[in-house]
Write an enzyme that holds these catalytic residues in place. Structure first.
Site, mmCIF file in Angstrom:
data_model
loop_
_atom_site.group_PDB
_atom_site.id
_atom_site.type_symbol
_atom_site.label_atom_id
_atom_site.label_comp_id
_atom_site.label_asym_id
_atom_site.label_seq_id
_atom_site.Cartn_x
_atom_site.Cartn_y
_atom_site.Cartn_z
ATOM 1 N N LYS A 34 0.874 -1.267 0.293
ATOM 2 C CA LYS A 34 -0.030 0.114 0.184
ATOM 3 C C LYS A 34 0.883 1.442 0.154
ATOM 4 O O LYS A 34 2.065 1.543 0.917
ATOM 5 C CB LYS A 34 -0.655 -0.511 0.993
ATOM 6 N N ASP A 61 -3.840 4.178 -2.240
ATOM 7 C CA ASP A 61 -4.104 4.902 -0.755
ATOM 8 C C ASP A 61 -4.153 6.318 -0.787
ATOM 9 O O ASP A 61 -3.912 6.974 0.498
ATOM 10 C CB ASP A 61 -4.012 3.940 0.271
ATOM 11 N N LYS A 63 -7.397 7.777 -1.392
ATOM 12 C CA LYS A 63 -8.631 8.758 -0.407
ATOM 13 C C LYS A 63 -8.940 10.186 -1.232
ATOM 14 O O LYS A 63 -9.059 11.183 -1.041
ATOM 15 C CB LYS A 63 -8.360 8.840 0.472
ATOM 16 N N ASP A 66 -13.588 14.541 -4.291
ATOM 17 C CA ASP A 66 -13.611 16.176 -4.862
ATOM 18 C C ASP A 66 -14.705 16.551 -5.763
ATOM 19 O O ASP A 66 -15.740 14.681 -5.564
ATOM 20 C CB ASP A 66 -12.400 15.518 -5.792
ATOM 21 N N THR A 70 -13.917 14.993 -11.681
ATOM 22 C CA THR A 70 -12.246 15.409 -10.723
ATOM 23 C C THR A 70 -11.660 13.999 -10.307
ATOM 24 O O THR A 70 -11.107 13.500 -10.537
ATOM 25 C CB THR A 70 -11.917 16.405 -9.700
ATOM 26 N N THR A 121 -10.493 7.500 11.074
ATOM 27 C CA THR A 121 -10.886 7.255 12.563
ATOM 28 C C THR A 121 -10.363 8.095 13.282
ATOM 29 O O THR A 121 -10.466 7.606 15.097
ATOM 30 C CB THR A 121 -10.488 5.422 12.548
ATOM 31 N N ARG A 182 -2.199 -5.714 14.883
ATOM 32 C CA ARG A 182 -0.777 -6.683 15.289
ATOM 33 C C ARG A 182 -1.019 -7.869 14.931
ATOM 34 O O ARG A 182 -1.743 -7.999 16.163
ATOM 35 C CB ARG A 182 -0.591 -5.509 16.322
ATOM 36 N N ARG A 212 3.922 -1.448 9.430
ATOM 37 C CA ARG A 212 5.497 -1.616 10.912
ATOM 38 C C ARG A 212 5.314 -3.329 11.402
ATOM 39 O O ARG A 212 6.883 -3.403 11.235
ATOM 40 C CB ARG A 212 5.442 -0.267 11.840
HETATM 41 O O1 C5P Z 1 2.526 0.724 10.592
HETATM 42 P P1 C5P Z 1 0.509 0.353 10.799
HETATM 43 O O2 C5P Z 1 0.482 -1.647 10.131
HETATM 44 O O3 C5P Z 1 0.307 0.804 12.062
HETATM 45 O O4 C5P Z 1 0.601 0.710 9.720
HETATM 46 C C1 C5P Z 1 -1.102 0.915 8.881
HETATM 47 C C2 C5P Z 1 -0.925 1.479 7.804
HETATM 48 O O5 C5P Z 1 -2.407 1.156 7.515
HETATM 49 C C3 C5P Z 1 -1.087 3.394 8.477
HETATM 50 O O6 C5P Z 1 -0.423 3.524 6.380
HETATM 51 C C4 C5P Z 1 -2.149 4.085 8.550
HETATM 52 O O7 C5P Z 1 -1.768 5.233 7.976
HETATM 53 C C5 C5P Z 1 -3.307 3.205 7.503
HETATM 54 N N1 C5P Z 1 -4.301 3.154 8.837
HETATM 55 C C6 C5P Z 1 -4.482 2.566 9.609
HETATM 56 N N2 C5P Z 1 -5.846 3.156 10.456
HETATM 57 C C7 C5P Z 1 -6.555 3.330 9.393
HETATM 58 C C8 C5P Z 1 -6.510 4.284 7.874
HETATM 59 C C9 C5P Z 1 -5.698 3.597 8.109
HETATM 60 O O8 C5P Z 1 -3.453 2.332 10.446
HETATM 61 N N3 C5P Z 1 -7.956 3.615 9.931
#
Ligand code: C5P
Length: 234
Positions: A34, A61, A63, A66, A70, A121, A182, A212
Site C-alpha cells: 500500500k 491509498d 483517498k 472532490d 475531478t 478513525t 498487530r 510496521r
Molecule cells: O504500521 P501500521 O501497521 O500501523 O500501518 C497501518 C497503515 O494503515 C498506515 O498506512 C496507516 O496510515 C493506515 N491506516 C490506519 N488506520 C486507519 C486507516 C489507515 O492505520 N483507520
C-alpha cells in the site's frame, strides 16, 4: 484466495529505494503493498511503477474526495499504474462515487477494486457532531458503507471493531479492508484498537493492511512468513 494474498504491506516512507527494496524482498510472500499520499506526493506514478515492477500488486491509498468529474479523471489517470485497489471518500457523495465506479470500470480487465473510506478513525462522535452529523461514528460508518455499496463500489476500509456490523449490513461479497493489525509478537506502536491477523480474518476481514510489524521488523521476510503461518491456521 491464498491467505497471504490478504496482506497489503503499508510502505509509509518517502524513500523510493527503500520502498522498491521492501517490495522486492516481500514479493510472493504477501498480497501486495500500500502506498499513500506521502509516497505519491514525493514521487508520483513513476516510482509507484518502479515499486510494482516486479509484479507486486499495489493498493493506491490516495483517498480521493472532490467533485465527480475531478475524481473520475483522477481514477482514470491511475490506470497507467494498473493499481489492484484504489480508494475515495464515501463522504464525497453518491454522484462522486458513481462517477468513480464508472471511471474504474473503463479499465476493463485491469479494473481496480474501488474502495471507500467511510469515517476516518481519527474522528470521534464529537468531531462528527461538530460537523453537523448527528448520531455516532459507528452509525455513520454503516450509513456510508451501505451508500458505497449502492453506488457500485467494491468495499470499504474499516477498523476491526466495525467488521462484524459491516458484514451483517453489506453481505459476504463486500470487501472489508482492515488496518490496525498487530500479531501478538509485535509492538502496538501508536495503534490503539488492534487485532491479530488471524482474528481479523476470523471476524470477516478480506484484506489486512499491515505496516510496521513487517517493515520495522529486524527481518521483514521472517515477519511476513510468521504472519503467513498464522493465517494458514485460520
Ligand atoms: O504500521 P501500521 O501497521 O500501523 O500501518 C497501518 C497503515 O494503515 C498506515 O498506512 C496507516 O496510515 C493506515 N491506516 C490506519 N488506520 C486507519 C486507516 C489507515 O492505520 N483507520
Amino acid at each position: 484466495m491464498k491467505p497471504t494474498d490478504r496482506i497489503f504491506v503499508a510502505l509509509d516512507t518517502t524513500d523510493a529505494d527503500e520502498a522498491v527494496a521492501m517490495a522486492e524482498k516481500l514479493n510472493g510472500l504477501v498480497g501486495g503493498v500500500k502506498m499513500g499520499k506521502e509516497f505519491f506526493t514525493a514521487h508520483g506514478p513513476a516510482e509507484v511503477k518502479r515499486v510494482s515492477a516486479g509484479g507486486m500488486p499495489v493498493f493506491l491509498d490516495l483517498k480521493y474526495h472532490d467533485i465527480p468529474n475531478t475524481v473520475a479523471g483522477a481514477i482514470r489517470a491511475t490506470s497507467t499504474m494498473k493499481p489492484f485497489m484504489v480508494n475515495v471518500h464515501a463522504s464525497g457523495g453518491v454522484a462522486m462515487m458513481k462517477a468513480a465506479a464508472a471511471a474504474a470500470a473503463e479499465a476493463g480487465d485491469d479494473k481496480p477494486l474501488l474502495i471507500a473510506v467511510t469515517v476516518l478513525t481519527s474522528l470521534g462522535d464529537e468531531d462528527l457532531n461538530a460537523m453537523g452529523i448527528a448520531g455516532t461514528a459507528e452509525e455513520q460508518v454503516i450509513r456510508l458503507a451501505k451508500l458505497t455499496q449502492d453506488c457500485g463500489l467494491d468495499g470499504v476500509v474499516c477498523s476491526a471493531r466495525e467488521v462484524t456490523a459491516l458484514r451483517e449490513a453489506c453481505g459476504d461479497h463486500f470487501k472489508l479492508v482492515v488496518p490496525g493489525i498487530r500479531p501478538t509478537w509485535a509492538s502496538s506502536d501508536d495503534q490503539k484498537r488492534i487485532v491479530t491477523p488471524s482474528d481479523a480474518v476470523r471476524m470477516g476481514a478480506d484484506y489486512l493492511v499491515i505496516g510496521r510489524p513487517i517493515t520495522s521488523a529486524p527481518d521483514p521476510v521472517e515477519a511476513a512468513k510468521k504472519i503467513a503461518e498464522e493465517l494458514a491456521g485460520v
